[in-house]
Enzyme design. Structure first.
Site, PDB file in Angstrom:
ATOM      1  N   ARG A  56       3.749  12.532-112.229  1.00 24.17           N
ATOM      2  CA  ARG A  56       2.485  13.562-112.123  1.00 24.17           C
ATOM      3  C   ARG A  56       1.290  12.851-112.519  1.00 24.17           C
ATOM      4  O   ARG A  56       0.207  13.252-112.050  1.00 24.17           O
ATOM      5  CB  ARG A  56       2.722  14.974-112.812  1.00 24.17           C
ATOM      6  CG  ARG A  56       3.984  15.642-112.262  1.00 24.17           C
ATOM      7  CD  ARG A  56       4.174  16.883-113.104  1.00 24.17           C
ATOM      8  NE  ARG A  56       5.433  17.313-112.862  1.00 24.17           N
ATOM      9  CZ  ARG A  56       5.552  18.533-111.962  1.00 24.17           C
ATOM     10  NH1 ARG A  56       4.373  18.976-111.200  1.00 24.17           N
ATOM     11  NH2 ARG A  56       6.834  18.986-111.736  1.00 24.17           N
ATOM     12  N   GLN A  60      -1.493   7.705-107.338  1.00 23.01           N
ATOM     13  CA  GLN A  60      -1.073   7.022-106.001  1.00 23.01           C
ATOM     14  C   GLN A  60      -2.158   6.096-105.598  1.00 23.01           C
ATOM     15  O   GLN A  60      -1.597   4.838-105.222  1.00 23.01           O
ATOM     16  CB  GLN A  60      -0.864   8.001-104.730  1.00 23.01           C
ATOM     17  CG  GLN A  60      -0.542   7.437-103.452  1.00 23.01           C
ATOM     18  CD  GLN A  60       0.901   6.920-103.357  1.00 23.01           C
ATOM     19  OE1 GLN A  60       1.623   7.063-104.210  1.00 23.01           O
ATOM     20  NE2 GLN A  60       1.154   5.990-102.522  1.00 23.01           N
ATOM     21  N   VAL A  67     -13.975   6.411-107.317  1.00 24.45           N
ATOM     22  CA  VAL A  67     -15.158   6.425-106.123  1.00 24.45           C
ATOM     23  C   VAL A  67     -14.940   7.705-105.197  1.00 24.45           C
ATOM     24  O   VAL A  67     -16.228   8.265-104.857  1.00 24.45           O
ATOM     25  CB  VAL A  67     -14.838   5.192-105.421  1.00 24.45           C
ATOM     26  CG1 VAL A  67     -15.907   4.937-104.134  1.00 24.45           C
ATOM     27  CG2 VAL A  67     -15.007   3.939-106.159  1.00 24.45           C
ATOM     28  N   ARG A  75       1.753   9.847-107.758  1.00 25.44           N
ATOM     29  CA  ARG A  75       3.073   9.230-107.419  1.00 25.44           C
ATOM     30  C   ARG A  75       4.235  10.353-107.270  1.00 25.44           C
ATOM     31  O   ARG A  75       5.045  10.312-106.384  1.00 25.44           O
ATOM     32  CB  ARG A  75       3.488   8.190-108.351  1.00 25.44           C
ATOM     33  CG  ARG A  75       2.805   6.961-108.291  1.00 25.44           C
ATOM     34  CD  ARG A  75       3.027   6.203-107.035  1.00 25.44           C
ATOM     35  NE  ARG A  75       2.157   5.095-106.872  1.00 25.44           N
ATOM     36  CZ  ARG A  75       2.082   4.230-105.673  1.00 25.44           C
ATOM     37  NH1 ARG A  75       3.305   4.550-105.033  1.00 25.44           N
ATOM     38  NH2 ARG A  75       1.120   3.287-105.763  1.00 25.44           N
ATOM     39  N   HIS A  78       3.654  11.907-103.903  1.00 23.10           N
ATOM     40  CA  HIS A  78       4.172  10.855-102.856  1.00 23.10           C
ATOM     41  C   HIS A  78       5.827  10.723-102.966  1.00 23.10           C
ATOM     42  O   HIS A  78       6.270  10.552-101.749  1.00 23.10           O
ATOM     43  CB  HIS A  78       3.408   9.618-103.336  1.00 23.10           C
ATOM     44  CG  HIS A  78       3.837   8.277-102.668  1.00 23.10           C
ATOM     45  ND1 HIS A  78       3.796   8.031-101.302  1.00 23.10           N
ATOM     46  CD2 HIS A  78       4.991   7.217-102.961  1.00 23.10           C
ATOM     47  CE1 HIS A  78       4.156   7.101-100.698  1.00 23.10           C
ATOM     48  NE2 HIS A  78       4.844   6.461-101.799  1.00 23.10           N
ATOM     49  N   HIS A 121       6.196   2.555-111.660  1.00 26.66           N
ATOM     50  CA  HIS A 121       4.822   2.355-111.422  1.00 26.66           C
ATOM     51  C   HIS A 121       4.346   2.615-112.720  1.00 26.66           C
ATOM     52  O   HIS A 121       4.526   3.661-113.306  1.00 26.66           O
ATOM     53  CB  HIS A 121       4.150   3.390-110.369  1.00 26.66           C
ATOM     54  CG  HIS A 121       4.168   2.431-109.104  1.00 26.66           C
ATOM     55  ND1 HIS A 121       3.112   1.605-108.878  1.00 26.66           N
ATOM     56  CD2 HIS A 121       4.562   2.819-107.905  1.00 26.66           C
ATOM     57  CE1 HIS A 121       3.072   1.214-107.543  1.00 26.66           C
ATOM     58  NE2 HIS A 121       3.996   1.683-107.204  1.00 26.66           N
ATOM     59  N   HIS A 126      -0.690   0.059-108.406  1.00 27.66           N
ATOM     60  CA  HIS A 126      -0.403  -1.512-108.033  1.00 27.66           C
ATOM     61  C   HIS A 126      -1.587  -2.204-109.074  1.00 27.66           C
ATOM     62  O   HIS A 126      -1.149  -3.351-108.933  1.00 27.66           O
ATOM     63  CB  HIS A 126      -0.690  -1.672-106.558  1.00 27.66           C
ATOM     64  CG  HIS A 126       0.484  -1.035-105.752  1.00 27.66           C
ATOM     65  ND1 HIS A 126       1.569  -1.775-105.726  1.00 27.66           N
ATOM     66  CD2 HIS A 126       0.451   0.084-105.012  1.00 27.66           C
ATOM     67  CE1 HIS A 126       2.586  -1.079-104.914  1.00 27.66           C
ATOM     68  NE2 HIS A 126       1.855  -0.070-104.593  1.00 27.66           N
ATOM     69  N   HIS A 143       7.089  -3.339-109.824  1.00 22.19           N
ATOM     70  CA  HIS A 143       7.459  -1.803-109.913  1.00 22.19           C
ATOM     71  C   HIS A 143       8.776  -1.381-109.189  1.00 22.19           C
ATOM     72  O   HIS A 143       9.457  -0.503-109.585  1.00 22.19           O
ATOM     73  CB  HIS A 143       6.288  -0.897-109.377  1.00 22.19           C
ATOM     74  CG  HIS A 143       6.460  -0.589-107.897  1.00 22.19           C
ATOM     75  ND1 HIS A 143       5.786  -1.929-107.024  1.00 22.19           N
ATOM     76  CD2 HIS A 143       6.913   0.166-107.089  1.00 22.19           C
ATOM     77  CE1 HIS A 143       5.829  -1.594-105.891  1.00 22.19           C
ATOM     78  NE2 HIS A 143       6.527  -0.268-105.674  1.00 22.19           N
TER      79      HIS A 143
END
Length: 197
Positions: A56, A60, A67, A75, A78, A121, A126, A143
């Site tokens: 939570r 993602q 931005v 995640r 997702h 993750h 990433h 990951h």
């Protein structure tokens, strides 16, 4: 539902006491993208673990929300969507391919794989993977590998009774192979252990 504290994804808040593990009930979640998603009991048990709940807080989109402040997809959200779509894709394949018969256990394994595929993750998704690669080039950390390690850990740590759903070791291998591919290097034309050709 009156008296139930639901978060923005329509799921009960993690601050509540965890559900009893021996539930046999599916739950339905209202998803902003896919509508109503039915979560099988085994997936529900996995979602109710602290290891899964940490997703939570994992963004993602890495740093993109700095931005684009409304790009706040997690995640956790997702993974729910991937679980749902993986199950739908499996049903579609079995309904439209004469060579593939629907198997409820395979369907469940595909859904679990979709649910757990991003368990490993780290912060900023990433970007964390890139950081680990630069900070420790020889680590080989990914990951996907971390997701499998976390999956095995959460099964053991939370005492998830896979046998109640007829999930055996071969099925756990199948789930993990769906996430990462072959688990061991092999020269075999079929390097998979979870399912035969």
């Amino acid at each position: 539902m009156e008296g139930v504290d639901l978060n923005e994804s329509g799921y009960e808040s993690p601050s509540k006491k965890p559900r009893v593990l021996n539930t046999s009930e599916s739950i339905t979640i209202k998803d902003n993208v896919h509508g109503y998603i039915v979560v099988p009991p085994l997936c529900r048990m996995i979602m109710d673990t602290p290891q899964f709940a940490r997703l939570r807080s994992v963004k993602q989109l890495g740093c993109t929300h700095y931005v684009y402040p409304t790009a706040t997809h997690s995640r956790f959200q997702h993974s729910l969507g991937v679980m749902h779509l993986a199950g739908e894709y499996y049903k579609f394949l079995t309904q439209n391919s004469p060579d593939v018969m629907f198997d409820p256990l395979d369907h469940l394994c595909v859904q679990v794989a979709g649910l757990i595929h991003d368990l490993g993750h780290g912060p900023y998704s990433h970007l964390w993977e890139q950081f680990v690669g630069e900070a420790n080039p020889g680590s080989g950390w990914t990951h996907e590998k971390a997701s499998l390690d976390m999956f095995k850990y959460l099964l053991k740590e939370n005492g998830i009774p896979l046998r109640e759903w007829n999930v055996k070791e071969q099925d756990v291998n199948f789930i993990m192979e769906l996430v990462k591919g072959p688990l061991v290097k092999s020269n075999s034309s079929w390097p998979y252990k979870g399912r035969s050709r």
